[in-house]
Motif scaffolding. Structure first.
Motif, PDB file in Angstrom:
ATOM      1  N   GLU A   1      21.959  12.171 -32.525  1.00 26.65           N
ATOM      2  CA  GLU A   1      21.076  11.278 -33.278  1.00 26.65           C
ATOM      3  C   GLU A   1      21.374   9.814 -32.954  1.00 26.65           C
ATOM      4  O   GLU A   1      20.467   8.988 -32.858  1.00 26.65           O
ATOM      5  N   ASN A   2      22.646   9.493 -32.767  1.00 29.12           N
ATOM      6  CA  ASN A   2      23.013   8.143 -32.349  1.00 29.12           C
ATOM      7  C   ASN A   2      22.422   7.838 -30.973  1.00 29.12           C
ATOM      8  O   ASN A   2      21.916   6.735 -30.721  1.00 29.12           O
ATOM      9  N   THR A   3      22.477   8.825 -30.081  1.00 29.67           N
ATOM     10  CA  THR A   3      21.921   8.648 -28.737  1.00 29.67           C
ATOM     11  C   THR A   3      20.413   8.421 -28.793  1.00 29.67           C
ATOM     12  O   THR A   3      19.867   7.575 -28.065  1.00 29.67           O
ATOM     13  N   ILE A   4      19.722   9.134 -29.664  1.00 28.07           N
ATOM     14  CA  ILE A   4      18.278   8.964 -29.805  1.00 28.07           C
ATOM     15  C   ILE A   4      17.949   7.573 -30.330  1.00 28.07           C
ATOM     16  O   ILE A   4      16.997   6.919 -29.867  1.00 28.07           O
ATOM     17  N   GLN A   5      18.726   7.077 -31.294  1.00 35.34           N
ATOM     18  CA  GLN A   5      18.496   5.730 -31.819  1.00 35.34           C
ATOM     19  C   GLN A   5      18.692   4.678 -30.732  1.00 35.34           C
ATOM     20  O   GLN A   5      17.898   3.729 -30.613  1.00 35.34           O
ATOM     21  N   ILE A   6      19.734   4.841 -29.927  1.00 37.01           N
ATOM     22  CA  ILE A   6      19.982   3.887 -28.841  1.00 37.01           C
ATOM     23  C   ILE A   6      18.879   3.978 -27.798  1.00 37.01           C
ATOM     24  O   ILE A   6      18.451   2.957 -27.231  1.00 37.01           O
ATOM     25  N   LYS A   7      18.390   5.175 -27.542  1.00 38.60           N
ATOM     26  CA  LYS A   7      17.272   5.351 -26.606  1.00 38.60           C
ATOM     27  C   LYS A   7      16.098   4.466 -27.012  1.00 38.60           C
ATOM     28  O   LYS A   7      15.470   3.797 -26.168  1.00 38.60           O
ATOM     29  N   GLY A   8      15.778   4.425 -28.300  1.00 35.90           N
ATOM     30  CA  GLY A   8      14.676   3.582 -28.761  1.00 35.90           C
ATOM     31  C   GLY A   8      14.919   2.114 -28.476  1.00 35.90           C
ATOM     32  O   GLY A   8      13.993   1.389 -28.053  1.00 35.90           O
ATOM     33  N   LEU A   9      16.151   1.656 -28.682  1.00 42.87           N
ATOM     34  CA  LEU A   9      16.480   0.252 -28.422  1.00 42.87           C
ATOM     35  C   LEU A   9      16.429  -0.060 -26.930  1.00 42.87           C
ATOM     36  O   LEU A   9      16.012  -1.154 -26.527  1.00 42.87           O
ATOM     37  N   VAL A  10      16.849   0.883 -26.108  1.00 41.56           N
ATOM     38  CA  VAL A  10      16.781   0.716 -24.654  1.00 41.56           C
ATOM     39  C   VAL A  10      15.327   0.588 -24.202  1.00 41.56           C
ATOM     40  O   VAL A  10      14.964  -0.308 -23.411  1.00 41.56           O
ATOM     41  N   GLU A  11      14.476   1.448 -24.724  1.00 43.19           N
ATOM     42  CA  GLU A  11      13.072   1.446 -24.317  1.00 43.19           C
ATOM     43  C   GLU A  11      12.336   0.207 -24.819  1.00 43.19           C
ATOM     44  O   GLU A  11      11.386  -0.253 -24.175  1.00 43.19           O
ATOM     45  N   GLU A  12      12.754  -0.343 -25.951  1.00 47.42           N
ATOM     46  CA  GLU A  12      12.163  -1.592 -26.439  1.00 47.42           C
ATOM     47  C   GLU A  12      12.358  -2.731 -25.438  1.00 47.42           C
ATOM     48  O   GLU A  12      11.576  -3.687 -25.422  1.00 47.42           O
ATOM     49  N   ARG A  13      13.379  -2.625 -24.609  1.00 45.03           N
ATOM     50  CA  ARG A  13      13.683  -3.659 -23.613  1.00 45.03           C
ATOM     51  C   ARG A  13      13.104  -3.340 -22.244  1.00 45.03           C
ATOM     52  O   ARG A  13      13.457  -3.975 -21.245  1.00 45.03           O
ATOM     53  N   GLY A  14      12.226  -2.354 -22.194  1.00 44.97           N
ATOM     54  CA  GLY A  14      11.551  -2.026 -20.944  1.00 44.97           C
ATOM     55  C   GLY A  14      12.384  -1.212 -19.983  1.00 44.97           C
ATOM     56  O   GLY A  14      12.058  -1.112 -18.792  1.00 44.97           O
ATOM     57  N   ALA A  15      13.460  -0.617 -20.477  1.00 42.52           N
ATOM     58  CA  ALA A  15      14.320   0.222 -19.635  1.00 42.52           C
ATOM     59  C   ALA A  15      14.132   1.688 -20.013  1.00 42.52           C
ATOM     60  O   ALA A  15      13.433   2.020 -20.963  1.00 42.52           O
TER      61      ALA A  15
ATOM     62  N   MET B   1      27.024  -0.974 -26.471  1.00 43.10           N
ATOM     63  CA  MET B   1      25.641  -1.434 -26.509  1.00 43.10           C
ATOM     64  C   MET B   1      25.503  -2.785 -27.209  1.00 43.10           C
ATOM     65  O   MET B   1      24.481  -3.452 -27.075  1.00 43.10           O
ATOM     66  N   GLY B   2      26.530  -3.165 -27.997  1.00 43.12           N
ATOM     67  CA  GLY B   2      26.462  -4.403 -28.762  1.00 43.12           C
ATOM     68  C   GLY B   2      25.916  -4.215 -30.147  1.00 43.12           C
ATOM     69  O   GLY B   2      25.497  -5.175 -30.799  1.00 43.12           O
ATOM     70  N   ILE B   3      25.934  -2.969 -30.639  1.00 42.66           N
ATOM     71  CA  ILE B   3      25.404  -2.652 -31.964  1.00 42.66           C
ATOM     72  C   ILE B   3      26.566  -2.654 -32.960  1.00 42.66           C
ATOM     73  O   ILE B   3      27.543  -1.913 -32.778  1.00 42.66           O
ATOM     74  N   ASP B   4      26.461  -3.471 -34.022  1.00 39.87           N
ATOM     75  CA  ASP B   4      27.549  -3.531 -34.988  1.00 39.87           C
ATOM     76  C   ASP B   4      27.368  -2.482 -36.082  1.00 39.87           C
ATOM     77  O   ASP B   4      26.424  -1.680 -36.060  1.00 39.87           O
ATOM     78  N   ALA B   5      28.283  -2.496 -37.053  1.00 37.52           N
ATOM     79  CA  ALA B   5      28.276  -1.478 -38.105  1.00 37.52           C
ATOM     80  C   ALA B   5      27.024  -1.517 -38.959  1.00 37.52           C
ATOM     81  O   ALA B   5      26.658  -0.518 -39.590  1.00 37.52           O
ATOM     82  N   ASN B   6      26.345  -2.662 -38.991  1.00 33.53           N
ATOM     83  CA  ASN B   6      25.109  -2.798 -39.768  1.00 33.53           C
ATOM     84  C   ASN B   6      23.860  -2.457 -38.957  1.00 33.53           C
ATOM     85  O   ASN B   6      22.746  -2.545 -39.466  1.00 33.53           O
ATOM     86  N   GLY B   7      24.063  -2.103 -37.681  1.00 34.77           N
ATOM     87  CA  GLY B   7      22.932  -1.771 -36.829  1.00 34.77           C
ATOM     88  C   GLY B   7      22.307  -2.961 -36.134  1.00 34.77           C
ATOM     89  O   GLY B   7      21.276  -2.824 -35.462  1.00 34.77           O
ATOM     90  N   ASP B   8      22.920  -4.134 -36.275  1.00 41.08           N
ATOM     91  CA  ASP B   8      22.402  -5.335 -35.615  1.00 41.08           C
ATOM     92  C   ASP B   8      22.895  -5.408 -34.172  1.00 41.08           C
ATOM     93  O   ASP B   8      24.014  -4.989 -33.866  1.00 41.08           O
ATOM     94  N   VAL B   9      22.050  -5.950 -33.290  1.00 39.06           N
ATOM     95  CA  VAL B   9      22.387  -6.064 -31.871  1.00 39.06           C
ATOM     96  C   VAL B   9      22.949  -7.449 -31.589  1.00 39.06           C
ATOM     97  O   VAL B   9      22.297  -8.461 -31.843  1.00 39.06           O
ATOM     98  N   GLY B  10      24.166  -7.479 -31.059  1.00 42.29           N
ATOM     99  CA  GLY B  10      24.838  -8.731 -30.762  1.00 42.29           C
ATOM    100  C   GLY B  10      24.573  -9.236 -29.353  1.00 42.29           C
ATOM    101  O   GLY B  10      23.862  -8.590 -28.561  1.00 42.29           O
ATOM    102  N   PRO B  11      25.196 -10.364 -28.992  1.00 39.14           N
ATOM    103  CA  PRO B  11      24.892 -11.019 -27.708  1.00 39.14           C
ATOM    104  C   PRO B  11      25.707 -10.556 -26.519  1.00 39.14           C
ATOM    105  O   PRO B  11      25.459 -11.016 -25.397  1.00 39.14           O
ATOM    106  N   ASP B  12      26.686  -9.666 -26.708  1.00 35.19           N
ATOM    107  CA  ASP B  12      27.613  -9.375 -25.613  1.00 35.19           C
ATOM    108  C   ASP B  12      27.580  -7.939 -25.099  1.00 35.19           C
ATOM    109  O   ASP B  12      28.390  -7.575 -24.252  1.00 35.19           O
TER     110      ASP B  12
END
Length: 384
Positions: A146-160, A114-125
């Motif tokens: 719980e990790n899947t639920i967190q990623i779900k939120g990030l996915v939905e923030e992007r309109g997906a 997903m491009g999420i680093d150890a600090n929870g930041d989203v990278g460019p690749d």
């Protein structure tokens, strides 16, 4: 016999629709042309056992999937020759696709894709950097819910949209498109992705709230791990008592001690591979995920704590890539006795299996295997 009901052998009594009257599952195995996604607009990230099988089903449906794996295109050589294409990064794949499917070993691998680093930041690749509004992410991995639920939120923030859809039932069944999918998503998205998921897993179980499907999948594999550890001990007792191993297999599968692992992994002992297309490392990972859930909710792990230790012993002794049935070999080596002999090898030489769902239960159908009990008629007597 008055009031008796005689049942035919399984192959003669399977209903056309395997889950009759079951409102929560779809079981059609007919492959219909898909209106969505268009060919070349669906991607698969992770080309391991799961990813290769899913990709093969996508190719057979004419969808020309886009592929990526951190190990490079060499792991997908055969699939690329069959019409799939390669993306150099997760972002590049997501930019090309309306559907992005992941099938990765561990939660940290999904986060990395997903491009999420150890600090929870989203990278460019990663996927998130390239995910298009209106796209759908389908998660086939068995991972931390719980990790899947967190990623779900990030996915939905992007309109997906996000769909959690771990699969179960055995890799052999996935390869022929008869797997079971445990699905969590909203109803509109479910109806949209259902035909696509059905290419690999036409038997679909809706698991309610998003994340619950992953819990169910973890628990499924935890129970399989217990069975893999227990069956070696049972087999060795029989061997030491002089019981014929093929007789034991046949008798057990029509008894109360039967299980999916017994019916499908006994043959992996017979051929000496202990490898049912699933590694000891993957099984240990799923037990670890279950233990994490247990700690979170205060559930003692009296049995699975022992199972986790057994798998650690097996991986240290036989390697992390050894098969998930390897606890049986540990018992053999501790006893100095092999369970397999020439007769057992011959009996299982051409063995294979498929599955059906009968009245809501998963049933193994054995092929190329002589069963002396196949003609036994089961009956139940009504009370007068």
């Amino acid at each position: 016999m008055k009031g008796a009901r005689f049942l035919l052998p399984l192959q003669q009594r399977l209903p056309p629709l395997y889950l009759r009257g079951c409102r929560w599952a779809s079981t059609t195995t007919e492959v219909l042309p898909l209106e969505w996604p268009k060919p070349g607009r669906v991607g698969m990230i992770g080309i391991g056992q799961l990813g290769q099988a899913v990709t093969g089903n996508l190719i057979r449906a004419g969808l020309r999937p886009v592929l990526h794996d951190i190990k490079g295109p060499a792991v997908a050589k055969d699939l690329l020759e069959q019409g799939a294409t390669w993306a150099e990064s997760c972002r590049e794949l997501a930019e090309q696709c309306d559907v992005v499917i992941t099938g990765l070993p561990r939660p940290e691998h999904v986060s990395s894709a997903m491009g999420i680093d150890a600090n929870g930041d989203v990278g460019p690749d990663g996927i998130l950097a390239g995910l298009q509004p209106g796209a759908v992410w389908i998660e086939h991995s068995t991972t931390d819910f719980e990790n899947t639920i967190q990623i779900k939120g990030l996915v939905e923030e992007r309109g997906a949209k996000a769909v959690a859809a771990p699969v179960t039932g055995g890799m052999q069944i996935l390869k022929v498109g008869k797997m079971v999918a445990l699905v969590g998503t909203d109803e509109d998205t479910f109806q949209r992705v259902k035909p696509l998921i059905s290419l690999s897993a036409p038997r679909i179980v809706r698991c309610g709230e998003f994340g619950h499907e992953t819990v169910v999948k973890i628990l499924t594999n935890m129970l399989c791990a217990v069975q893999d550890c227990a069956m070696g001990e049972a087999m060795m007792i029989a061997k030491k008592c002089g019981v014929d191993m093929t007789l034991l297999f046949n008798a057990m599968r029509i008894s109360s001690g039967n299980s999916f692992c017994w019916e499908t992994e006994f043959a992996r002992v017979a051929d000496g591979t202990y490898f049912p297309d699933f590694t000891a490392e993957m099984m240990a990972k799923d037990v670890e995920l279950g233990q994490s859930l247990a700690r979170r909710h205060g559930v003692p792990m009296l049995m699975h704590g022992q199972v986790a230790q057994i798998y650690e012993m097996c991986m240290a002794r036989y390697g992390r890539e050894s098969g998930s049935t390897i606890p049986v070999r540990l018992i053999e080596d501790m006893c100095g006795t092999k369970l397999c002999d020439d007769k057992l090898k011959a009996d299982f030489k051409d063995w294979t299996y498929t599955t059906e769902i009968v009245d809501g239960s998963y049933v193994i159908v054995h092929k190329n295997f002589d069963n002396p009990f196949g003609e036994i008629s089961l009956c139940s007597t009504k009370k007068d």
